[in-house]
Write an enzyme that holds these catalytic residues in place. Structure first.
Site, PDB file in Angstrom:
ATOM      1  N   CYS A 201      30.842  59.335  38.536  1.00 16.42           N
ATOM      2  CA  CYS A 201      31.573  60.602  38.414  1.00 16.42           C
ATOM      3  C   CYS A 201      32.286  60.925  39.722  1.00 16.42           C
ATOM      4  O   CYS A 201      31.648  60.977  40.777  1.00 16.42           O
ATOM      5  CB  CYS A 201      30.582  61.707  38.057  1.00 16.42           C
ATOM      6  SG  CYS A 201      31.329  63.351  38.066  1.00 16.42           S
ATOM      7  N   ASP A 338      43.882  40.888  51.490  1.00 19.54           N
ATOM      8  CA  ASP A 338      42.534  40.580  50.993  1.00 19.54           C
ATOM      9  C   ASP A 338      42.632  40.127  49.538  1.00 19.54           C
ATOM     10  O   ASP A 338      43.059  40.889  48.672  1.00 19.54           O
ATOM     11  CB  ASP A 338      41.690  41.858  51.109  1.00 19.54           C
ATOM     12  CG  ASP A 338      40.243  41.664  50.675  1.00 19.54           C
ATOM     13  OD1 ASP A 338      39.956  40.643  50.007  1.00 19.54           O
ATOM     14  OD2 ASP A 338      39.420  42.526  50.991  1.00 19.54           O
TER      15      ASP A 338
END
Length: 412
Positions: A201, A338
């Protein structure tokens, strides 16, 4: 709000002229469209130029991790039913590129602007938008972009109390949390295929419950709002419950979802869904994406996929096996350096396709495919991959700079 008759200040006019001259010089030198360098020069000469250029426009901002460029095009097409539009249609979506785009639209009524996620709050402050479309948030450019929840928080703070109508995807908890600080939100059930960035959440960190298409937090009660617009199969349901057919030349469910959000935005400005959706049919390819090109006597379909969510959507578009697939991955500045996100993509969905791997980081991708038990061949370049591919149309999936490299090579 300034009227159309308000001329730009002498300084602003000088900035626009200088920016256009620099952009033209950059184009002449073969260095791309010049919109970014032109915008940078213009903003140096007049730091308030973006705000000045936006004064006479009804500005619509579009931001998301995936689908910004396409949705911006669809909204612009729909709004042309109500007046002239200026837009950064080629995807230069930071302040310099946006400034350049608006400088070219002195007669426009609407400014439809794609905005990089990190710049949304600032651009909203400068341009006083009438409407902001928020589509999705997922991991992207791991070395540079803030973690998704931080971006959502940045939006939530930056848009708090905004006068703009926010058109937001009710199916993405991060988007709902970001938009909930705004007083005027139109919720669209546009779907969410990629859920891996929204299991906790955003409000309290609790675990999200996801029964069916619904979602809620069992701890704090944060939950999916009731949408007034919805994507339902090949139709958009409007707030009155009417179903309008979506006819697009762009493939896939993700683009139907983009069209549903675009129809909701156009309706804010009085364009009926039927009219808006019909106009969206004009959009064929967006900055080369989805184009089918001829190269070395073969048909290649070019597909852009920049992050795990984008790759997942793209796999759902490609022709079934044994259609050959070329995958190209770079890790340059504009991609993020990355490549660990490759491990978040489910490459088993390519089982049965002959796969050819190219790009700066072809070996990173090869390791990932090896682990996913896929049959693939590493190639030096696009030419070799096309030569080795078995007959039939070839699906080419590439991340951002790899896609640009391919477009240059195949003459698109």
């Amino acid at each position: 709000m300034a009227g159309n008759s308000d001329p730009l200040t002498p300084r602003a006019k000088l900035a626009v002229t200088a920016g256009k001259a620099v952009a033209a010089a950059s184009r002449a030198a073969g260095r791309g469209s010049g919109s970014v360098i032109g915008g940078k020069v213009a903003l140096k000469l007049d730091p308030d130029l973006l705000a000045r250029l936006a004064q006479h426009l009804d500005v619509i901002l579009v931001s998301a991790t995936n689908g910004k460029t396409t949705t911006t095009r669809l909204i612009a097409e729909a709004l042309r039913a109500a007046g002239p539009v200026v837009s950064n249609a080629l995807g230069a979506n930071m302040p310099a590129g946006i400034t350049s785009a608006l400088a070219g639209g002195s007669d426009a009524k609407f400014g439809v602007i794609e905005v990089d996620e990190k710049y949304l709050a600032g651009v909203a402050r400068d341009t006083d938008p009438k409407c902001i479309a928020l589509l999705n948030l997922s991991r992207d450019q791991l070395d540079r972009a803030a973690e998704t929840r931080m971006l959502a928080e940045n939006w939530r703070e930056g848009l708090a109390g905004s006068k703009a109508v926010i058109v937001a995807n009710a199916d993405d908890p991060l988007i709902v949390w970001a938009a909930s600080s705004s007083p005027n939100v139109i919720w669209v059930a546009a779907g969410q295929m990629w859920k891996d960035d929204a299991w906790s959440c955003p409000s309290c960190g609790g675990v999200m419950q996801r029964p069916g298409d619904d979602w809620f937090c069992g701890q704090c009660g944060f939950r999916r709002p009731t949408p007034s617009w919805a994507l339902s199969g090949d139709h958009v349901l409007d707030p009155h419950g009417s179903a309008w057919p979506i006819h697009l030349q762009l493939p896939g469910r993700a683009n139907k979802s983009n069209a549903a959000a675009s129809a909701a935005v156009a309706a804010v400005f009085g364009v009926p869904p039927q009219v808006g959706l019909e106009r969206m049919y004009q959009v064929q390819a967006v900055a080369g994406r989805y184009d089918v090109v001829q190269f070395m006597q073969r048909d290649l379909r070019l597909l852009l996929a920049k992050n795990p969510a984008g790759w997942l959507e793209t796999f759902s578009l490609i022709d079934p096996p044994p259609t050959p697939v070329i995958l190209s991955v770079n890790a340059r500045g504009a991609d993020g350096t990355d490549t660990s996100w490759l491990w978040d993509v489910d490459y088993t969905q390519l089982t049965g396709h002959p796969i050819f791997v190219i790009g700066d980081r072809k070996l990173d991708l090869a390791v990932r495919l090896e682990v996913a038990n896929q049959h693939f061949q590493v190639c030096e370049n696009a030419d070799q991959a096309v030569q080795m591919a078995p007959p039939g149309r070839i699906e080419v999936i590439a991340n951002y700079t790899a896609f640009q490299d391919l477009r240059r090579r195949v003459g698109n």
